[in-house]
Design a protein around this motif. Structure first.
Motif, PDB file in Angstrom:
ATOM      1  N   GLN A 215       0.659  -1.079   0.178  1.00 34.14           N
ATOM      2  CA  GLN A 215      -0.105  -0.101  -0.042  1.00 34.14           C
ATOM      3  C   GLN A 215       0.872   1.121   0.119  1.00 34.14           C
ATOM      4  O   GLN A 215       0.615   2.190  -0.815  1.00 34.14           O
ATOM      5  N   VAL A 216       1.779   1.302   0.861  1.00 33.97           N
ATOM      6  CA  VAL A 216       2.870   2.495   0.764  1.00 33.97           C
ATOM      7  C   VAL A 216       3.336   2.705  -0.515  1.00 33.97           C
ATOM      8  O   VAL A 216       3.568   3.789  -1.062  1.00 33.97           O
ATOM      9  N   LEU A 217       3.741   1.584  -1.191  1.00 35.86           N
ATOM     10  CA  LEU A 217       4.581   1.631  -2.462  1.00 35.86           C
ATOM     11  C   LEU A 217       3.389   2.541  -3.302  1.00 35.86           C
ATOM     12  O   LEU A 217       3.940   3.248  -4.304  1.00 35.86           O
ATOM     13  N   GLY A 218       2.320   2.220  -3.364  1.00 37.44           N
ATOM     14  CA  GLY A 218       1.279   3.117  -4.239  1.00 37.44           C
ATOM     15  C   GLY A 218       1.394   4.676  -4.069  1.00 37.44           C
ATOM     16  O   GLY A 218       0.953   5.448  -4.886  1.00 37.44           O
ATOM     17  N   TYR A 219       2.122   5.046  -3.157  1.00 35.37           N
ATOM     18  CA  TYR A 219       2.138   6.474  -2.600  1.00 35.37           C
ATOM     19  C   TYR A 219       3.741   7.004  -2.661  1.00 35.37           C
ATOM     20  O   TYR A 219       3.862   8.117  -2.578  1.00 35.37           O
ATOM     21  N   LEU A 220       4.386   5.865  -3.274  1.00 37.28           N
ATOM     22  CA  LEU A 220       5.848   6.594  -3.142  1.00 37.28           C
ATOM     23  C   LEU A 220       6.055   7.764  -3.965  1.00 37.28           C
ATOM     24  O   LEU A 220       6.821   8.682  -3.418  1.00 37.28           O
ATOM     25  N   ASP A 221       5.606   7.766  -5.075  1.00 41.78           N
ATOM     26  CA  ASP A 221       5.811   9.087  -5.895  1.00 41.78           C
ATOM     27  C   ASP A 221       5.462  10.346  -5.185  1.00 41.78           C
ATOM     28  O   ASP A 221       6.179  11.341  -5.324  1.00 41.78           O
ATOM     29  N   GLU A 222       3.975  10.281  -4.754  1.00 44.31           N
ATOM     30  CA  GLU A 222       3.804  11.263  -3.975  1.00 44.31           C
ATOM     31  C   GLU A 222       4.675  11.811  -2.695  1.00 44.31           C
ATOM     32  O   GLU A 222       4.791  13.002  -2.659  1.00 44.31           O
ATOM     33  N   ILE A 223       5.000  10.808  -2.188  1.00 43.22           N
ATOM     34  CA  ILE A 223       5.715  11.029  -0.727  1.00 43.22           C
ATOM     35  C   ILE A 223       6.943  11.647  -1.119  1.00 43.22           C
ATOM     36  O   ILE A 223       7.387  12.734  -0.614  1.00 43.22           O
ATOM     37  N   ILE A 224       7.833  11.231  -2.174  1.00 43.19           N
ATOM     38  CA  ILE A 224       9.016  11.746  -2.680  1.00 43.19           C
ATOM     39  C   ILE A 224       8.836  13.357  -3.341  1.00 43.19           C
ATOM     40  O   ILE A 224       9.625  13.999  -2.804  1.00 43.19           O
ATOM     41  N   GLU A 225       7.620  13.414  -3.921  1.00 48.52           N
ATOM     42  CA  GLU A 225       7.412  14.718  -4.434  1.00 48.52           C
ATOM     43  C   GLU A 225       7.358  15.928  -3.187  1.00 48.52           C
ATOM     44  O   GLU A 225       7.821  16.814  -3.433  1.00 48.52           O
ATOM     45  N   LYS A 226       6.484  15.314  -2.311  1.00 49.40           N
ATOM     46  CA  LYS A 226       6.170  16.148  -1.096  1.00 49.40           C
ATOM     47  C   LYS A 226       7.382  16.634  -0.435  1.00 49.40           C
ATOM     48  O   LYS A 226       7.939  17.572  -0.209  1.00 49.40           O
ATOM     49  N   ARG A 227       8.228  15.536  -0.240  1.00 47.45           N
ATOM     50  CA  ARG A 227       9.596  15.755   0.526  1.00 47.45           C
ATOM     51  C   ARG A 227      10.497  16.809  -0.338  1.00 47.45           C
ATOM     52  O   ARG A 227      11.272  17.303   0.094  1.00 47.45           O
ATOM     53  N   SER A 228      10.485  16.342  -1.530  1.00 42.38           N
ATOM     54  CA  SER A 228      11.319  17.469  -2.398  1.00 42.38           C
ATOM     55  C   SER A 228      10.888  18.936  -2.458  1.00 42.38           C
ATOM     56  O   SER A 228      11.546  19.860  -2.360  1.00 42.38           O
ATOM     57  N   ARG A 229       9.438  19.231  -2.464  1.00 45.45           N
ATOM     58  CA  ARG A 229       9.120  20.430  -1.993  1.00 45.45           C
ATOM     59  C   ARG A 229       9.385  20.926  -0.476  1.00 45.45           C
ATOM     60  O   ARG A 229       9.902  22.365  -0.428  1.00 45.45           O
ATOM     61  N   ILE A 230       9.566  20.306   0.273  1.00 41.31           N
ATOM     62  CA  ILE A 230       9.894  20.589   1.695  1.00 41.31           C
ATOM     63  C   ILE A 230      11.452  21.005   1.744  1.00 41.31           C
ATOM     64  O   ILE A 230      11.875  21.926   2.314  1.00 41.31           O
ATOM     65  N   ALA A 231      12.314  19.957   1.029  1.00 44.44           N
ATOM     66  CA  ALA A 231      13.524  20.368   0.957  1.00 44.44           C
ATOM     67  C   ALA A 231      13.945  21.717   0.364  1.00 44.44           C
ATOM     68  O   ALA A 231      14.718  22.265   0.724  1.00 44.44           O
ATOM     69  N   ALA A 232      13.263  21.785  -0.701  1.00 42.52           N
ATOM     70  CA  ALA A 232      13.422  23.143  -1.620  1.00 42.52           C
ATOM     71  C   ALA A 232      13.279  24.350  -0.550  1.00 42.52           C
ATOM     72  O   ALA A 232      13.933  25.534  -0.728  1.00 42.52           O
ATOM     73  N   LEU A 233      12.212  24.273   0.126  1.00 41.41           N
ATOM     74  CA  LEU A 233      11.594  25.543   1.050  1.00 41.41           C
ATOM     75  C   LEU A 233      12.772  25.371   2.201  1.00 41.41           C
ATOM     76  O   LEU A 233      13.120  26.779   2.186  1.00 41.41           O
ATOM     77  N   TYR A 234      13.285  24.416   2.672  1.00 43.87           N
ATOM     78  CA  TYR A 234      14.478  24.588   3.451  1.00 43.87           C
ATOM     79  C   TYR A 234      15.607  25.333   2.915  1.00 43.87           C
ATOM     80  O   TYR A 234      16.246  26.081   3.336  1.00 43.87           O
ATOM     81  N   ARG A 235      15.984  25.037   1.667  1.00 45.36           N
ATOM     82  CA  ARG A 235      17.311  25.475   1.093  1.00 45.36           C
ATOM     83  C   ARG A 235      16.810  26.805   0.834  1.00 45.36           C
ATOM     84  O   ARG A 235      17.890  27.509   0.904  1.00 45.36           O
ATOM     85  N   ASP A 236      15.863  27.378   0.414  1.00 41.09           N
ATOM     86  CA  ASP A 236      15.491  28.723   0.223  1.00 41.09           C
ATOM     87  C   ASP A 236      15.518  29.282   1.518  1.00 41.09           C
ATOM     88  O   ASP A 236      16.225  30.384   1.659  1.00 41.09           O
ATOM     89  N   GLY A 237      14.925  28.997   2.665  1.00 43.27           N
ATOM     90  CA  GLY A 237      14.869  29.590   3.805  1.00 43.27           C
ATOM     91  C   GLY A 237      16.006  29.558   4.726  1.00 43.27           C
ATOM     92  O   GLY A 237      16.173  30.553   5.680  1.00 43.27           O
ATOM     93  N   LEU A 238      17.030  28.847   4.496  1.00 45.27           N
ATOM     94  CA  LEU A 238      18.290  28.694   4.934  1.00 45.27           C
ATOM     95  C   LEU A 238      19.422  29.081   4.541  1.00 45.27           C
ATOM     96  O   LEU A 238      20.503  29.166   4.911  1.00 45.27           O
ATOM     97  N   LYS A 239      19.167  29.623   3.061  1.00 49.52           N
ATOM     98  CA  LYS A 239      20.359  29.897   2.256  1.00 49.52           C
ATOM     99  C   LYS A 239      21.441  31.049   2.888  1.00 49.52           C
ATOM    100  O   LYS A 239      22.425  30.866   2.707  1.00 49.52           O
ATOM    101  N   ASP A 240      20.607  31.955   3.399  1.00 55.29           N
ATOM    102  CA  ASP A 240      21.745  33.169   3.827  1.00 55.29           C
ATOM    103  C   ASP A 240      21.772  33.139   5.395  1.00 55.29           C
ATOM    104  O   ASP A 240      22.106  34.085   5.877  1.00 55.29           O
ATOM    105  N   VAL A 241      21.194  31.864   6.108  1.00 61.38           N
ATOM    106  CA  VAL A 241      21.468  32.149   7.475  1.00 61.38           C
ATOM    107  C   VAL A 241      23.090  31.809   7.874  1.00 61.38           C
ATOM    108  O   VAL A 241      23.559  30.628   7.491  1.00 61.38           O
TER     109      VAL A 241
END
Ligand SMILES: *Cc1c(COP(=O)(O)O)cnc(C)c1O
Length: 389
Positions: free
Chosen positions: A242-268
């Motif tokens: 069942q989790v396998l069926g959501y893998l792409d969505e899970i990775i996609e959401k995580r990639s958006r989170i990672a991008a936000l961290y990169r943006d939010g922390l880039k000049d700290v």
């Protein structure tokens, strides 16, 4: 004004499929009354993974640690194995349980994987294999390690516990080296409650692994080797499917989170994130590591870790302490001073990242880190002014 989170934000939260979907699956298990021992749902899960990874050289286990232990045993690895101190402790435990001597060498500073030069320098007549971890889901120096393994006739084994879903040049990370172990533990980005998998080159290993995980039984009356019990059960396989069926969505959401961290922390000041991965790597965003530089940030990693708890943000210090610093491994061979590994272990903090984390919460975490840094830097300069420095 930013306020502490009303509820704790942990470093991860397991993904769960909708409850009614899981219940429907449970009905099938209840109807089958087949709970473990190569049941129909496990067969289905295995088939799906064989398709996804385009191989039949795949074996499932009840967890990743036993998968690795059995892999080492099945491959008859012995003597010394060169490995990383910057990993989860189970990587080394799997060696120890096979009476193999771990030899720890340093990591490289960009992605924290084994440093190939250090590996080569640590080879002795007793070395039989390299056991490298794709830590945080970052692929190791695949070509360099493969080259060393080939030239010195060593097996190359990957702890790929963090790398489900990662590809290199459109090829799964599972197909590099002689064998890769994946963990499907609840805290990993892909999980089956608990679970483990190995994928390997030599098709001849399949039957050995199958015997070893099921007491060595060949049939009802023949035990062909002293195996153990490391089978995946039907409930785990159901969750995995069942989790396998959501893998792409899970990775996609995580990639958006990672991008936000990169943006939010880039000049700290004093917060270092890993450089973007090479373009041929499709990453899975398994973890969000950040290195804290005490001088620039104004406080060290320990202080920030504790400060964030006041804001209800629970980061983790993966992987501190280094494995070689645990009491049970202090007598083990360490090759070289482990300069990079020690520095990273003292500075690393892994930030919350999971599919159900709100993007606004990620922005708030960045704001909190920024405000801690600003307040600290302000206090330091006020302090220096008052003391006339
Ligand atoms: C989680 C993990 C393991 C162990 O896997 P389990 O499924 O929990 O037994 C091994 N190595 C690494 C790097 C891990 O993160």
């Amino acid at each position: 004004m930013i306020k502490p989170f009303p509820k704790p934000i942990y470093v991860t939260r397991p993904f769960l499929p909708p409850l009614d979907q899981f219940s429907a699956g449970l009905e099938e298990i209840w109807n089958n009354r087949w709970l473990t021992n190569d049941g129909p749902i496990l067969k289905r899960f295995t088939g799906q993974l064989c398709n996804a990874f385009e191989t039949d050289n795949l074996c499932l286990f009840n967890n990743g640690t036993l998968a690795l232990q059995i892999a080492l045993q099945g491959m008859e690895i012995s003597g010394e194995v060169i490995t990383t101190p910057f990993t989860f402790v189970a990587t080394t435990h799997a060696l120890f349980w096979n009476k193999i001597r771990p030899v720890f060498v340093d990591i490289e500073p960009d992605y924290y994987t084994l440093d190939p030069e250090k590996v080569e320098a640590a080879i002795t007549p007793w070395t039989t294999a390299i056991l490298a971890t794709h830590v945080y889901g970052h692929p190791c120096k695949l070509n360099k390690l493969a080259d060393i393994a080939r030239r010195h006739n060593l097996k190359l084994i990957y702890d790929a516990a963090h790398t489900f879903g990662v590809t290199v040049d459109n090829k799964s990370i599972a197909h590099f080296g002689d064998l890769s172990m994946f963990s499907f533990h609840a805290t990993k980005l892909f999980h089956s409650l608990e679970g483990g998998m190995v994928i390997f080159k030599d098709a001849g290993l399949k039957s050995r692994f199958d015997y070893l995980k099921n007491f060595g039984f060949k049939n009802e009356v023949e035990v062909v080797m002293p195996g153990t019990n490391a089978k995946m059960n039907e409930m785990q396989a159901l969750m995995g499917i069942q989790v396998l069926g959501y893998l792409d969505e899970i990775i996609e959401k995580r990639s958006r989170i990672a991008a936000l961290y990169r943006d939010g922390l880039k000049d700290v000041p004093g917060v270092r994130l890993v450089p973007p991965l090479a373009h041929e790597i499709k990453y899975n965003y398994a973890y969000m590591p950040a290195e804290i530089d005490e001088q620039e940030f104004g406080m060290d990693r320990e202080a920030l870790y504790k400060k964030l708890i006041e804001w209800n943000v629970f980061t983790r210090r993966y992987f501190y302490p280094l494995v070689c610093d645990y009491a049970c491994y202090r007598s083990v061979t360490v090759n070289g001073p482990l300069t990079v590994a020690r520095r990273v272990a003292d500075r690393i903090l892994t930030l919350p990242i999971y599919d159900s984390l709100d993007l606004s919460d990620v922005e708030a975490i960045c704001e909190i880190i920024r405000s801690i840094q600003t307040a600290k830097a302000g206090a330091l300069s006020a302090n220096m002014a008052s003391t006339g420095q």
